[in-house]
Design an enzyme around this catalytic site. Structure first.
Site, PDB file in Angstrom:
ATOM      1  N   THR A  27       0.743  -1.264   0.025  1.00  0.00           N
ATOM      2  CA  THR A  27       0.190   0.119  -0.007  1.00  0.00           C
ATOM      3  C   THR A  27       0.759   1.064   0.030  1.00  0.00           C
ATOM      4  OG1 THR A  27      -0.304   0.209   2.479  1.00  0.00           O
ATOM      5  CG2 THR A  27      -1.552  -1.256   1.310  1.00  0.00           C
ATOM      6  N   ALA A  56       3.378  -1.156   4.562  1.00  0.00           N
ATOM      7  CA  ALA A  56       2.631  -0.068   5.093  1.00  0.00           C
ATOM      8  C   ALA A  56       3.608   1.071   5.022  1.00  0.00           C
ATOM      9  CB  ALA A  56       1.711  -0.044   6.349  1.00  0.00           C
ATOM     10  N   ILE A  82       7.509  -2.156   6.918  1.00  0.00           N
ATOM     11  CA  ILE A  82       7.405  -0.723   6.856  1.00  0.00           C
ATOM     12  C   ILE A  82       8.193  -0.236   5.728  1.00  0.00           C
ATOM     13  CG2 ILE A  82       7.620   1.601   8.221  1.00  0.00           C
ATOM     14  CD1 ILE A  82       6.042  -0.906   9.514  1.00  0.00           C
ATOM     15  N   LYS A  83       6.990   0.458   4.764  1.00  0.00           N
ATOM     16  CA  LYS A  83       7.973   1.185   3.583  1.00  0.00           C
ATOM     17  C   LYS A  83       8.480   2.724   3.988  1.00  0.00           C
ATOM     18  CE  LYS A  83       5.561   1.164  -0.511  1.00  0.00           C
ATOM     19  NZ  LYS A  83       4.663   1.084  -1.419  1.00  0.00           N
ATOM     20  N   ILE A  84       9.743   2.689   3.665  1.00  0.00           N
ATOM     21  CA  ILE A  84      10.501   3.827   3.952  1.00  0.00           C
ATOM     22  C   ILE A  84      11.085   4.324   2.686  1.00  0.00           C
ATOM     23  CG2 ILE A  84      12.520   4.709   5.422  1.00  0.00           C
ATOM     24  CD1 ILE A  84      10.638   3.638   7.218  1.00  0.00           C
TER      25      ILE A  84
END
Length: 214
Positions: A27, A56, A82-84
């Site tokens: 997402t 996310a 975790i998208k960074i």
């Protein structure tokens, strides 16, 4: 190569998950905003549907904020990744989170150099945006292939997610070159399933069956 769905629409995700091949979901803030729903609620619902990595994304730009958001998102479900965004602050956050065993997906990657740094900082996944590279007049698939070659050369554990997929041939070429994962929009998944010769063949078989009086 595993197939993820690039969507925050729970109905789309449920539909595609029933087809049996879905291995994860990605997402981003844009996709979640389109749904007009609470972000954490959506992420939790997706995690309940799909048994695989669910990416996310944080929205903070500073390292401290990224890390704080990441810890909250990671508490939603064990499958949350975790998208960074790839930046200096992003690399710092990836390193901190890796030390805490929180998996990260380095996003908005547009070069092999960026992907290499993300992998060395401890990212579990890197997401080169091949469609957006194409939009600049450059070759997104060449960037992806460079990343695959480098990661294979040095036996890096970081998995590569081909992102910003625009059409089925992006998926085919990513698979051909040995990319680990493609995250595919709902529309493109539907295009991958359908083929005019398949449709014509089904129609022909049914016509022949009726002519035979069956």
């Amino acid at each position: 190569m595993r197939i993820f769905l690039d969507s925050a629409n729970v109905d789309e995700i449920r539909e595609i998950n029933q087809l049996g091949f879905l291995a994860g979901v990605t997402t981003n803030p844009t996709l979640v905003a389109r749904e007009g729903r609470d972000f954490k609620t959506v992420v939790h619902e997706i995690c309940e549907l799909v048994d695989g990595p669910i990416s996310a994304e944080v929205i903070s730009l500073e390292t401290e904020g990224m890390v704080s958001e990441a810890r909250e998102l990671a508490d939603i479900h064990s499958n949350v990744v975790i998208k960074i965004p790839l930046s200096e602050n992003g690399l710092r956050a990836i390193s901190i989170l890796a030390a805490e065993d929180i998996k990260t997906n380095a996003t908005l990657v547009f070069s092999a150099a960026q992907a290499l740094l993300a992998a060395r900082s401890g990212a579990a996944f890197v997401s080169p945006f091949i469609g957006r590279v194409d939009d600049t007049g450059n070759d997104g698939l060449q960037v992806l292939e460079d990343i695959v070659i480098i990661f294979d050369q040095y036996l890096l554990d970081t998995e590569i997610i081909a992102a910003s997929i625009r059409h089925p041939m992006h998926v085919v070429e990513a698979a051909r070159m040995g990319c680990h994962i493609a995250t595919v929009p709902y529309k493109v998944v539907k295009q991958m399933i359908r083929h005019p010769l398949t449709d014509a063949g089904i129609t022909r078989f049914l016509e022949d069956w009726r002519k035979a009086g069956k």
